[in-house]
Design an enzyme around this catalytic site. Structure first.
Site, mmCIF file in Angstrom:
data_model
loop_
_atom_site.group_PDB
_atom_site.id
_atom_site.type_symbol
_atom_site.label_atom_id
_atom_site.label_comp_id
_atom_site.label_asym_id
_atom_site.label_seq_id
_atom_site.Cartn_x
_atom_site.Cartn_y
_atom_site.Cartn_z
ATOM 1 N N ASP A 444 26.120 26.968 14.050
ATOM 2 C CA ASP A 444 26.613 25.346 14.122
ATOM 3 C C ASP A 444 25.574 24.722 14.522
ATOM 4 O O ASP A 444 24.575 25.122 15.215
ATOM 5 C CB ASP A 444 27.899 25.458 14.963
ATOM 6 N N THR A 446 25.863 21.020 16.285
ATOM 7 C CA THR A 446 26.318 20.068 17.355
ATOM 8 C C THR A 446 26.784 20.900 18.134
ATOM 9 O O THR A 446 27.708 21.684 18.259
ATOM 10 C CB THR A 446 27.233 19.054 16.817
ATOM 11 N N GLU A 593 32.668 10.013 21.793
ATOM 12 C CA GLU A 593 33.475 8.821 22.152
ATOM 13 C C GLU A 593 33.079 8.306 23.496
ATOM 14 O O GLU A 593 33.319 7.345 24.058
ATOM 15 C CB GLU A 593 35.025 9.183 22.232
ATOM 16 N N GLY A 784 28.796 20.090 9.756
ATOM 17 C CA GLY A 784 29.653 19.039 8.898
ATOM 18 C C GLY A 784 28.825 17.790 9.156
ATOM 19 O O GLY A 784 29.610 16.575 8.685
ATOM 20 N N ASP A 785 27.691 17.800 9.726
ATOM 21 C CA ASP A 785 26.903 16.511 9.822
ATOM 22 C C ASP A 785 26.333 16.006 8.480
ATOM 23 O O ASP A 785 26.056 16.817 7.781
ATOM 24 C CB ASP A 785 25.790 16.670 11.006
ATOM 25 N N ARG A 890 27.822 18.829 5.518
ATOM 26 C CA ARG A 890 28.993 18.332 5.339
ATOM 27 C C ARG A 890 29.995 19.378 4.915
ATOM 28 O O ARG A 890 30.697 19.289 3.658
ATOM 29 C CB ARG A 890 28.886 17.384 4.034
ATOM 30 N N LYS A 896 32.665 27.301 5.860
ATOM 31 C CA LYS A 896 31.819 28.042 6.843
ATOM 32 C C LYS A 896 32.057 29.636 6.797
ATOM 33 O O LYS A 896 31.295 30.554 6.501
ATOM 34 C CB LYS A 896 31.972 27.605 8.275
ATOM 35 N N ASP A 916 30.381 26.709 19.073
ATOM 36 C CA ASP A 916 30.943 25.965 20.225
ATOM 37 C C ASP A 916 32.236 25.533 20.218
ATOM 38 O O ASP A 916 32.977 25.159 21.281
ATOM 39 C CB ASP A 916 29.833 25.176 21.055
#
Length: 1124
Positions: A444, A446, A593, A784-785, A890, A896, A916
């Site tokens: 992954d 991030t 956030e 997914g970025d 994406r 995955k 993670d």
């Protein structure tokens, strides 16, 4: 009313031990026929048995009591008593023996021991042959008994924990044990108390009907979650009275999904009220920051979601173990051949006698055995004699060695994270050697390659870009400061309101951020160029509002297309007249956030309070604005966005604020303005500028996010709210209906702006990736970025370098996708053939050969769908084999796991997945080795993994050093086990040629029996746990040494040829002969010593001569000389 004292730390410790155990008992679903009959009498269910077969119907237990318990339809549900033990005192011995007989080796040795009791075929004293197998099985039985006893103690402690259950007889809550809780009981919970069962929340002492939970025992996340009282029960001003409860609960059957729960409650007037997972308190969680909570038990005991998830990690067999099992069958075949030779030899030997030899004893009738029958009996005798060929202690030794390897890995100080106080966790003990054979790594991005500690960098509002120059210190839960107070200017409340309207962001996932922009403000911003990349504003575990506005200058021309930037410090510098509170801290569900909340706070827009119904924001001048929250639409992987519906405190408008991925939000914008061409052009220009900024941010490696809004009129909102309530009350297809209602609302948005957040690389990531690639591992990044962000990070972490040729495939059409794959593959093969390495002559590579180019592949989630659905997997795999790195952008969690399974199954390679977050769990479980990183996104990835580390850089030593050592140690130890047993058996077998194949031995049978068990047991254990063929420093400096494990060079068929085998044999033979003469010699004279030394030198000369020859002119070996 007194409560049983159960210390919180003691209870938590017991629960954690119980939850992370390795066994789980699941019970069958209860029968619903009698429940439905009872409900039909009450007029609730009429001829709906088929419809409720997959539903659970629950009523209150209070009307029945103890005397009428047999009439209670809830009696068919499981009690809350748990039992995770496998044995009882009576069943332990037979059940444990039966389980141990599932291992083929144990059955084999028991058969051999029993065969030795047959007088006609026994090889030695029968009782002695039972000792090895009895010792091995006794050790295993003691281990199983100890583990089961520990489970029994934990079960007893948990079942006797105290809780409060409402009693109709005493009209109060009385103290009972957890095991006495039943479905339909009303349970009262207090702060810091562990929840005994899955309970539907009906009352909370919080005025807003909120109950705070800590779910660390379930998913490892320490941040608090909020649970809401069921609709219609939250307006109670007094303590809830369970005796007034007359409703019937209908919900789904027990399942193990921790994130989904649906059902509805039928009131006496037949009105239905829906509820979901936000209303359910799960067993094992802890009540926090809530004085009292009351609920009714829905699932109890083994039917709770926590217990249904408690199945333990799946058993994995290492590659060495799989090959070892095949080798054992080969040994069985070899044993059969040896025994057959012994039987035939014995038959031939006895058949050559004209008269029976004197040592052959006839039976009671005076008859002698025929040669054929004697040969058969000798075959069985030889099996007993040569049983040592099968290593009885091999399996136990491997378990002990792996335990020692895990201990050494766990205590490696280099794998300890001092900042987080986290050592490496080895959650699976069976695949340590697989760490030394990894060929593909799926990672992954991030939180795995990056810190997942977000930093607010830039934002774009209305097509104008703003920088955040002071952002280096704004981190999650870090004290935020701002420049020294500036003398306040004459900024008015109206002016602040205009600023606030310009960029007001509201979002939610228990968090919320609001953003609004006035479409009638014909004001633009003056701008100046900045060096900082862009940034964002977002929400935390509560609502957050962040705004940006120019300080004074009005804009130049509306048609300007320059990408400008203004500093947020300049925008809000004059509006900030005081420093921020130093003890103000927010709890966030995600670092993104938190970064947005802290950034907004840094410029004076402070989130003051957040409740389920309202959110209050303080403006820079101190004015408070309170927004009424009407609805929140949480994030899901289908919509890829989250929204909130609020009522503006000044305009009283109903506004929908949305934040999500730019690829989604841009498609939902309303690009047309009603009868206003200039406004339409302006919207188009803003969209184009924003898209340019997004591309710029992604190119700089920032995480991008789009914010939009939509104003609703009262009629449209009320109509939609009715649909939403019906969807929330539905039990069939509830999730689909909720998504459909959300998508119906989230259309025709007005773009407010976009944000960019920096997620910095972890320390040591580039060096780790370079070392792993040098070790022969191919690394894929599944994220997914946004594509540009992933590519930028790939270059930053040296997954790709500037010399690489990177191919990008993005399409939604099967024919186009197939054509692109073919063209790309053709181009790659052409370059590969042109740069194919030439043969070296006399160890010299021609200087005209240039370095072959490396290739990289970038592909998005939509193209992956086309590949999987269109049957293009083979071409995709062929292309990826020529690429040094692959980036899948994406991509969803399902994609995955599908990618990992495709590579593992089709290419038959050893795979490793590392992540993670919860979205990486499926990928981690699909790989041969799963590694979780204990980072900022909870512990779900860690709980699903085989090994857990805190930093990506630890992967380097874990694989290159410990992986190499574990594989080398275990491979050599297993080979040594077979070697020593074959050598020992060969002596016994060779002796049969000198004793007439009579089954006699020249070794005492005690020594034979204990050969594996005692005499040769400890050295292999120490070798397998402590041996280091290469130092750690060398393995880290030369990652290429790792390829020995990838190619299974330490555990494979022999490639010894005739000369390699003959030279040592010749040397050993001559040494033995000469030293034997030395033993016979009585007088040593110088001449004899000289001759002996000379002969010894001559023995070594041919062998040393061959070893000293250059590699290119070594002795030529005939092709038939191979010997396996």
């Amino acid at each position: 009313m007194s409560r049983k004292i159960v210390p919180g730390c003691f209870s938590t410790k017991i629960w954690k031990k119980h939850f992370f155990k390795n066994t789980c008992c699941q019970c069958d679903a209860p029968d619903t026929e009698i429940q439905n009959e009872e409900l039909e009498k009450r007029g609730i269910v009429r001829k709906r048995k088929k419809k409720t077969e997959n539903k659970r119907v629950i009523i209150s237990n209070l009307p029945f009591g103890s005397k009428k318990w047999k009439e209670n339809p809830n009696r068919y549900y499981d009690s809350n008593e748990i039992k995770t033990t496998k044995y009882t005192i009576l069943t332990f011995l037979p059940k444990n023996i039966y389980e141990q007989f599932h291992r083929f080796a144990n059955v084999y040795f028991v058969f051999i021991a029993l065969l030795n009791f047959v007088p006609v075929v026994n090889a030695f004293q029968p009782e002695v042959s039972l000792i090895p197998i009895c010792v091995i099985m006794a050790i295993t039985a003691i281990k199983d008994a100890w583990e089961d006893f520990r489970r029994y103690k934990l079960d007893k402690d948990i079942n006797h924990m105290g809780c409060y259950i409402y009693s109709r007889d005493e009209h109060a809550y009385v103290e009972k044990c957890w095991k006495d809780v039943r479905v339909g009981d009303f349970v009262q919970l207090q702060c810091n108390e562990i929840i005994p069962a899955d309970i539907l929340l009906l009352y909370s002492s919080d005025q807003n009907g909120i109950c705070h939970l800590e779910t660390a025992n379930l998913d490892g996340e320490t941040n608090l979650k909020q649970r809401q009282v069921v609709m219609g029960f939250s307006s109670q001003d007094t303590v809830y009275e369970p005796e007034f409860f007359q409703n019937t609960i209908i919900c789904e059957m027990p399942n193990n999904d921790l994130n989904k729960f649906k059902g509805y409650m039928v009131q006496p007037n037949n009105e239905q009220v829906g509820f979901n997972i936000e209303n359910l308190l799960l067993r094992g969680c802890t009540i926090r920051n809530t004085e009292v909570a009351v609920g009714i038990v829905i699932y109890a005991g083994h039917e709770t979601k926590a217990m249904l998830n408690n199945s333990g990690s799946r058993y994995k067999r290492s590659r060495i173990e799989q090959r070892m099992n095949m080798d054992i069958f080969i040994c069985v075949g070899l044993l059969f051949v040896m025994c057959l030779v012994g039987a035939v030899g014995h038959g031939i030997w006895t058949g050559n006698f004209r008269e029976h030899p004197p040592y052959e004893v006839p039976d009671s009738n005076g008859n002698f055995l025929s040669p054929i029958l004697a040969g058969f009996y000798m075959f069985l005798t030889m099996i007993i004699l040569l049983q040592i060929l099968i290593p009885i202690s091999l399996y136990v030794s491997i378990e002990l060695v792996k335990l020692g390897q895990v201990f050494l890995i766990h205590n490696d100080i280099d794998l300890y994270d001092e900042a987080a106080d986290l050592p490496i966790q080895c959650r699976t003990l069976t695949i340590t050697e697989d760490l030394g054979q990894i060929q593909y790594i799926f990672s992954d991005k991030t939180g795995t390659l990056t810190e997942n500690k977000m930093v607010f960098r830039r934002c774009t509002v209305d097509g104008i870009e703003f920088s955040h120059q002071e952002n280096g210190r704004f981190r999650l839960k870090i004290q935020v400061t701002i420049p020294p107070p500036i003398k306040p200017s004459g900024i008015t409340l109206e002016r602040i309101h205009q600023i606030f309207q310009r960029l007001k962001l509201a979002s939610l996932s228990q968090s919320f951020s609001s953003s609004q922009s006035s479409s009638h403000l014909g004001v633009s911003f003056s701008a100046k160029n900045t060096e900082e990349p862009l940034a964002v504003l977002e929400s935390c575990d509560n609502k957050t509002i962040c705004s940006a506005r120019s300080r004074g200058q009005e804009l130049q021309d509306k048609g300007s297309t320059d990408i400008d930037a203004a500093s947020l410090d300049e925008v809000f510098g004059s509006a900030t007249n005081r420093s921020l509170p130093t003890d103000f801290c927010y709890e966030a569900e995600s670092p993104d956030e938190a970064a947005l909340v802290y950034a907004a706070r840094a410029y004076g827009f402070i989130l003051v309070s957040r409740t389920p119904e309202q959110v209050t924001v303080q403006l820079p001048q101190g004015t408070l604005l309170t927004f009424d929250i009407l609805y929140t639409l949480g994030f899901d992987s289908v919509r890829k966005r989250m929204s909130v519906v609020v009522r503006h405190p000044l305009t009283k408008e109903i506004v929908v604020y949305t934040k999500g991925a730019d690829s989604v939000i841009m498609d939902l914008l309303d690009n047309s303005a009603k009868d206003d061409i200039s406004a339409e052009k302006r919207l188009k220009r803003i969209k184009e500028r924003t898209q340019k900024h997004l591309d710029y941010y992604a190119h700089d490696g920032l995480r991008t996010l789009c914010i939009a809004k939509k104003v609703l009129n009262e009629d449209d909102f009320l109509r939609w709210a009715n649909f939403r309530q019906e969807a929330e009350a539905a039990i069939d297809n509830r999730e689909e209906l909720l998504i459909e209602t959300a998508q119906h609302l989230e259309t025709k948005f007005t773009l407010l702006g976009a944000t960019g957040i920096e997620d910095r690389l972890q320390d040591g990531v580039p060096d780790t990736i370079v070392s792993l690639q040098e070790a022969g591992m191919k690394i894929w990044v599944l994220t997914g970025d946004k594509q540009e962000t992933a590519v930028n990070i790939a270059y930053s972490c040296k997954l790709l370098n500037q010399r690489d040729t990177v191919f990008t495939i993005n399409t939604e059409n099967k024919e186009t996708c197939e054509s692109l794959l073919n063209l790309t593959l053709e181009e790659v093969k052409k370059n590969y053939e042109n740069n194919k390495p030439q043969r070296k002559f006399f160890r010299i590579i021609p200087t005209s050969v240039s370095e072959a180019p490396e290739f990289g592949l970038v592909i998005d989630g939509r193209t992956l769908n086309i590949i999987f659905q269109g049957g293009l997997e083979e071409k995709f795999l062929e292309l990826t084999q020529h690429c040094r790195a692959v980036l899948c952008c994406r991509s969803t969690p399902l994609q995955k796991s599908m990618v990992v399974k495709l590579i593992r199954r089709q290419m038959n390679v050893m795979t490793l997945s590392i992540g993670d977050g919860a979205n990486d769990v499926s990928m981690i479980q699909a790989a041969d080795v799963g590694i979780g990183i204990s980072g900022q996104e909870g512990m779900q990835a860690v709980m699903a993994s085989d090994f857990a580390i805190s930093r990506f850089k630890h992967l380097k030593k874990l694989l290159l050093v410990h992986g190499h050592w574990c594989y080398a140690r275990l491979a050599k130890m297993v080979i040594y086990f077979f070697y020593k047993n074959v050598c020992y058996v060969s002596l016994l077998f060779w002796y049969q040629f000198f004793c007439g194949f009579s089954g006699s031995t020249m070794i005492d049978y005690w020594q034979m029996i204990f050969f594996n068990l005692f005499f040769t047991s400890v050295p292999p254990l120490l070798f397998g746990a402590l041996d280091k063929d290469v130092s750690a420093e060398t393995l880290l400096r030369l990652p290429e040494l790792y390829k020995n494990g990838q190619n299974s060079e330490m555990y494979k068929d022999s490639d010894i040829d005739v000369f390699s085998f003959g030279n040592p044999i010749n040397t050993i033979s001559l040494l033995t002969i000469l030293f034997h003469l030395a033993l016979e010699m009585k007088t040593w004279v110088p001449q004899i010593i000289f001759c002996t030394v000379l002969h010894l030198q001559n023995i070594q000369d041919p062998f040393l001569l061959q070893m000293s020859l250059p590699e290119d002119i070594a002795v030529v070996k005939p092709p038939f000389a191979k010997m396996h």
